[in-house]
Design a protein around this motif. Structure first.
Motif, PDB file in Angstrom:
ATOM      1  N   LEU A  10       0.873  -1.179   0.000  1.00  0.00           N
ATOM      2  CA  LEU A  10       0.000   0.000   0.000  1.00  0.00           C
ATOM      3  C   LEU A  10       0.906   1.224   0.000  1.00  0.00           C
ATOM      4  O   LEU A  10       1.722   1.392   0.916  1.00  0.00           O
ATOM      5  N   ASN A  11       0.776   2.067  -1.009  1.00  0.00           N
ATOM      6  CA  ASN A  11       1.605   3.264  -1.127  1.00  0.00           C
ATOM      7  C   ASN A  11       0.749   4.508  -0.986  1.00  0.00           C
ATOM      8  O   ASN A  11      -0.292   4.622  -1.632  1.00  0.00           O
ATOM      9  N   GLN A  12       1.198   5.415  -0.157  1.00  0.00           N
ATOM     10  CA  GLN A  12       0.550   6.715   0.022  1.00  0.00           C
ATOM     11  C   GLN A  12       1.632   7.754   0.250  1.00  0.00           C
ATOM     12  O   GLN A  12       2.800   7.415   0.478  1.00  0.00           O
ATOM     13  N   GLN A  13       1.234   8.999   0.223  1.00  0.00           N
ATOM     14  CA  GLN A  13       2.191  10.071   0.510  1.00  0.00           C
ATOM     15  C   GLN A  13       1.523  11.178   1.309  1.00  0.00           C
ATOM     16  O   GLN A  13       0.302  11.297   1.333  1.00  0.00           O
ATOM     17  N   THR A  14       2.366  11.952   1.969  1.00  0.00           N
ATOM     18  CA  THR A  14       1.940  13.119   2.731  1.00  0.00           C
ATOM     19  C   THR A  14       3.025  14.172   2.564  1.00  0.00           C
ATOM     20  O   THR A  14       3.909  14.013   1.720  1.00  0.00           O
ATOM     21  N   SER A  15       2.987  15.202   3.362  1.00  0.00           N
ATOM     22  CA  SER A  15       4.031  16.221   3.250  1.00  0.00           C
ATOM     23  C   SER A  15       4.324  16.855   4.600  1.00  0.00           C
ATOM     24  O   SER A  15       3.507  16.812   5.522  1.00  0.00           O
ATOM     25  N   VAL A  16       5.506  17.425   4.677  1.00  0.00           N
ATOM     26  CA  VAL A  16       5.879  18.299   5.789  1.00  0.00           C
ATOM     27  C   VAL A  16       6.169  19.656   5.166  1.00  0.00           C
ATOM     28  O   VAL A  16       6.667  19.740   4.038  1.00  0.00           O
ATOM     29  N   ALA A  17       5.826  20.710   5.874  1.00  0.00           N
ATOM     30  CA  ALA A  17       6.087  22.066   5.395  1.00  0.00           C
ATOM     31  C   ALA A  17       7.131  22.702   6.297  1.00  0.00           C
ATOM     32  O   ALA A  17       6.951  22.769   7.519  1.00  0.00           O
ATOM     33  N   VAL A  18       8.212  23.142   5.691  1.00  0.00           N
ATOM     34  CA  VAL A  18       9.302  23.770   6.426  1.00  0.00           C
ATOM     35  C   VAL A  18       9.369  25.238   6.014  1.00  0.00           C
ATOM     36  O   VAL A  18       9.382  25.558   4.831  1.00  0.00           O
ATOM     37  N   THR A  19       9.391  26.110   7.014  1.00  0.00           N
ATOM     38  CA  THR A  19       9.544  27.541   6.765  1.00  0.00           C
ATOM     39  C   THR A  19      10.781  28.001   7.527  1.00  0.00           C
ATOM     40  O   THR A  19      10.798  27.950   8.756  1.00  0.00           O
ATOM     41  N   CYS A  20      11.796  28.399   6.775  1.00  0.00           N
ATOM     42  CA  CYS A  20      13.041  28.879   7.394  1.00  0.00           C
ATOM     43  C   CYS A  20      13.365  30.264   6.857  1.00  0.00           C
ATOM     44  O   CYS A  20      12.995  30.615   5.736  1.00  0.00           O
ATOM     45  N   THR A  21      14.090  31.027   7.648  1.00  0.00           N
ATOM     46  CA  THR A  21      14.553  32.327   7.187  1.00  0.00           C
ATOM     47  C   THR A  21      15.364  32.132   5.912  1.00  0.00           C
ATOM     48  O   THR A  21      16.001  31.091   5.720  1.00  0.00           O
ATOM     49  N   ASN A  22      15.328  33.112   5.044  1.00  0.00           N
ATOM     50  CA  ASN A  22      15.997  33.050   3.752  1.00  0.00           C
ATOM     51  C   ASN A  22      17.482  32.724   3.924  1.00  0.00           C
ATOM     52  O   ASN A  22      18.140  33.282   4.801  1.00  0.00           O
ATOM     53  N   THR A  23      17.987  31.811   3.141  1.00  0.00           N
ATOM     54  CA  THR A  23      19.374  31.326   3.085  1.00  0.00           C
ATOM     55  C   THR A  23      19.771  30.431   4.258  1.00  0.00           C
ATOM     56  O   THR A  23      20.930  30.036   4.357  1.00  0.00           O
ATOM     57  N   THR A  24      18.847  30.083   5.136  1.00  0.00           N
ATOM     58  CA  THR A  24      19.178  29.214   6.269  1.00  0.00           C
ATOM     59  C   THR A  24      19.169  27.755   5.825  1.00  0.00           C
ATOM     60  O   THR A  24      18.136  27.241   5.399  1.00  0.00           O
ATOM     61  N   PRO A  25      20.303  27.056   5.914  1.00  0.00           N
ATOM     62  CA  PRO A  25      20.328  25.638   5.568  1.00  0.00           C
ATOM     63  C   PRO A  25      19.622  24.821   6.650  1.00  0.00           C
ATOM     64  O   PRO A  25      19.700  25.151   7.833  1.00  0.00           O
TER      65      PRO A  25
END
Length: 174
Positions: free
Chosen positions: A66-81
């Motif tokens: 059974l294959n499914q997908q989801t997501s994570v949302a990452v918000t970082c300050t500009n240029t932050t690795p």
């Protein structure tokens, strides 16, 4: 009229001006003065993360993956690795190499279903929580960046009917 009475009145009129307009502050100015001040903001490297649930749906016998997908949302300050890691979940005995969901019904908590989380649609790279080894790297843009998590419940011996679940923690390292 009495001359003595007029003299003091006349003196007052002469002293203050008869019919002289009153001074208006808006029309008279002795000049201007200015001042400046600094406005500052210090931004530090920072990130936030949010995740959406992964639901494999409803199935009977687990004879095919059974294959499914989801997501994570990452918000970082500009240029932050940053790196995003996913832990093994909350079920006892679960590991990055062998993740488990446990039954939720009373008396069924020791029953498990195996699953895995991957970094790629081909489900070749397991997603773990060791930076530089099995995490997903990125660079912040100042806006939310969506990262897909690919999940799979492989074919396996089917345990008794129940709802199976775990809680996986997504961590952003920056």
């Amino acid at each position: 009229m009495n001359k003595q009475f007029l003299s003091p009145v006349f003196a007052v009129v002469l002293a203050f001006g008869a019919g002289a307009p009153l001074a208006n502050a808006a029309t008279y100015s002795n000049g201007t003065a200015t001042a400046t001040f600094n406005v500052t903001l210090t931004l530090q490297a920072n990130c936030t993360i949010a995740a959406t649930p992964l639901n494999f749906g409803t199935s009977g016998v687990l004879t095919t993956a059974l294959n499914q997908q989801t997501s994570v949302a990452v918000t970082c300050t500009n240029t932050t690795p940053y790196n995003v890691g996913l832990d093994a979940g909350t079920v006892a005995g679960s590991s990055i190499a062998s993740r488990l969901m446990a039954g939720t019904a009373t008396g069924n908590t020791g029953t498990t279903v195996g699953f895995q989380l991957y970094q790629d649609a081909g489900r070749a790279t397991v997603w773990g929580n060791t930076q530089g080894t099995n995490t997903v790297a990125g660079t912040g843009t100042g806006s939310a960046q969506s990262i897909t998590v690919y999940g799979q419940v492989p074919a396996q011996a089917t345990p008794k009917p129940d709802t199976y679940q775990t809680t996986v923690t997504a961590t952003v390292y920056f």
